[in-house]
Scaffold this active site. Sequence first.
Site, PDB file in Angstrom:
ATOM      1  N   GLY A 178      29.067  34.160  14.671  1.00  0.00           N
ATOM      2  CA  GLY A 178      28.003  34.966  15.347  1.00  0.00           C
ATOM      3  C   GLY A 178      28.448  36.308  15.786  1.00  0.00           C
TER       4      GLY A 178
ATOM      5  N   ASP B  83      33.320  27.555  12.095  1.00  0.00           N
ATOM      6  CA  ASP B  83      31.969  27.672  12.250  1.00  0.00           C
ATOM      7  C   ASP B  83      31.165  26.687  11.217  1.00  0.00           C
ATOM      8  OD1 ASP B  83      30.130  30.428  13.335  1.00  0.00           O
ATOM      9  OD2 ASP B  83      29.053  28.981  11.894  1.00  0.00           O
ATOM     10  N   ILE B  84      30.195  26.755  11.060  1.00  0.00           N
ATOM     11  CA  ILE B  84      29.541  25.772  10.174  1.00  0.00           C
ATOM     12  C   ILE B  84      29.518  26.785   8.834  1.00  0.00           C
ATOM     13  CG2 ILE B  84      28.420  24.026  11.276  1.00  0.00           C
ATOM     14  CD1 ILE B  84      25.787  25.700  11.181  1.00  0.00           C
TER      15      ILE B  84
ATOM     16  N   TYR C 275      16.527  27.055  25.776  1.00  0.00           N
ATOM     17  CA  TYR C 275      17.987  27.834  25.764  1.00  0.00           C
ATOM     18  C   TYR C 275      18.501  27.954  27.347  1.00  0.00           C
ATOM     19  CZ  TYR C 275      20.908  32.006  25.352  1.00  0.00           C
ATOM     20  OH  TYR C 275      22.126  33.164  25.150  1.00  0.00           O
TER      21      TYR C 275
HETATM   22  C1  AKB Z   1      19.030  36.266  23.500  1.00  0.00           C
HETATM   23  O1  AKB Z   1      18.190  37.128  23.883  1.00  0.00           O
HETATM   24  O2  AKB Z   1      18.713  34.890  23.421  1.00  0.00           O
HETATM   25  C2  AKB Z   1      20.501  36.385  24.042  1.00  0.00           C
HETATM   26  C3  AKB Z   1      20.798  36.207  25.512  1.00  0.00           C
HETATM   27  C4  AKB Z   1      20.080  37.387  26.361  1.00  0.00           C
HETATM   28  O3  AKB Z   1      21.312  35.412  25.843  1.00  0.00           O
HETATM   29  N1  AKB Z   1      20.829  37.811  23.333  1.00  0.00           N
END
Ligand code: AKB
Length: 314
Positions: free
Chosen positions: A11, A34-35, A142
Amino acid sequence: MKHILITGVCGQIGTELVRKLRKELPNALILATDIKTPPSSVLSFADFELLDVCDTQAVQSIIQKNQIDTVYHLAALLSATGERHPALAWRVNLTAFFDLLEISRNHNVKMVIMPSSIGAFGPTTPRDNTPNLTIMRPTTMYGITKVTGELLMEYYYLKFGLDCRGMRFPGIISSETEPGGGTTDFAVDFYYKAVQNQAATCFVREDTILPFMYMPDAIDVLWELAIADSNRLSTRIYNVTAFSASAKDFENAIVKKILNFKVDYQPDYRQQIADSWPRSLDDSLARNDWGWNPKFDLEKMTIDMIKNLRLKLG
Ligand code: AKB
């Protein structure tokens, strides 16, 4: 000698973190995983093994076999990808992280470092100068995985003494590896397009303000927090930021260097994500506890990004 494991090395952060770790710790075992296979630059600074962080047996075996004492856990889906694949985001960002913490406490790992994000905040969080400790009700998968990951880090520290440390990164901008699937990726894209004399299409409105940081500063955060004296840490998770800027501010900063650069604003589903995040962060705790002090603002970063991308893209 330190034995370090990095997950998700391919990443944006991992590809640059390995170089810093090798410079600071020339004799350390640095095992990057990493994968997918990493770029050759990673291989010149670290050993590499393929690893799917969701494969608990494989994670445990790598940690045991290599007597790992420090883990930089970077494997994660970013916000926009997480919205498209919420179940996968939960598995990669949270189930795999929980398993990693369990393996760590049972196999002599001393420190686990995991980046959190401004995505851990939500629409009910105060959006300006957001404090370190405040309302955290994220509305993206997220964000839910990040805030839960933060709580797990505090729990494993308090209950088991596992030295967990995390930082809430803003949007990170780098000239080396392009981000994938984030909401703040538009800003990186501006630079790539500008240097190639192309117009950019931006998926958030021009007045969308978010906090940002240039990669060299982000790498310093990861290193400085890891080596900070534990007695000085008043929390396990720190807000960190360098500057706040709107999409239009980025456009204007680039136009000062590349006059004909143009942006077409076409907001999509990522606008709603950006609108649920802070515009600016209060990172005074990080500054006071371990001396965090960014080196790059928007102007300095823009000069460096354009220089680096011109060298890279020709
Ligand atoms: C995203 O945009 O998902 C990332 C973050 C701010 O965690 N760059």
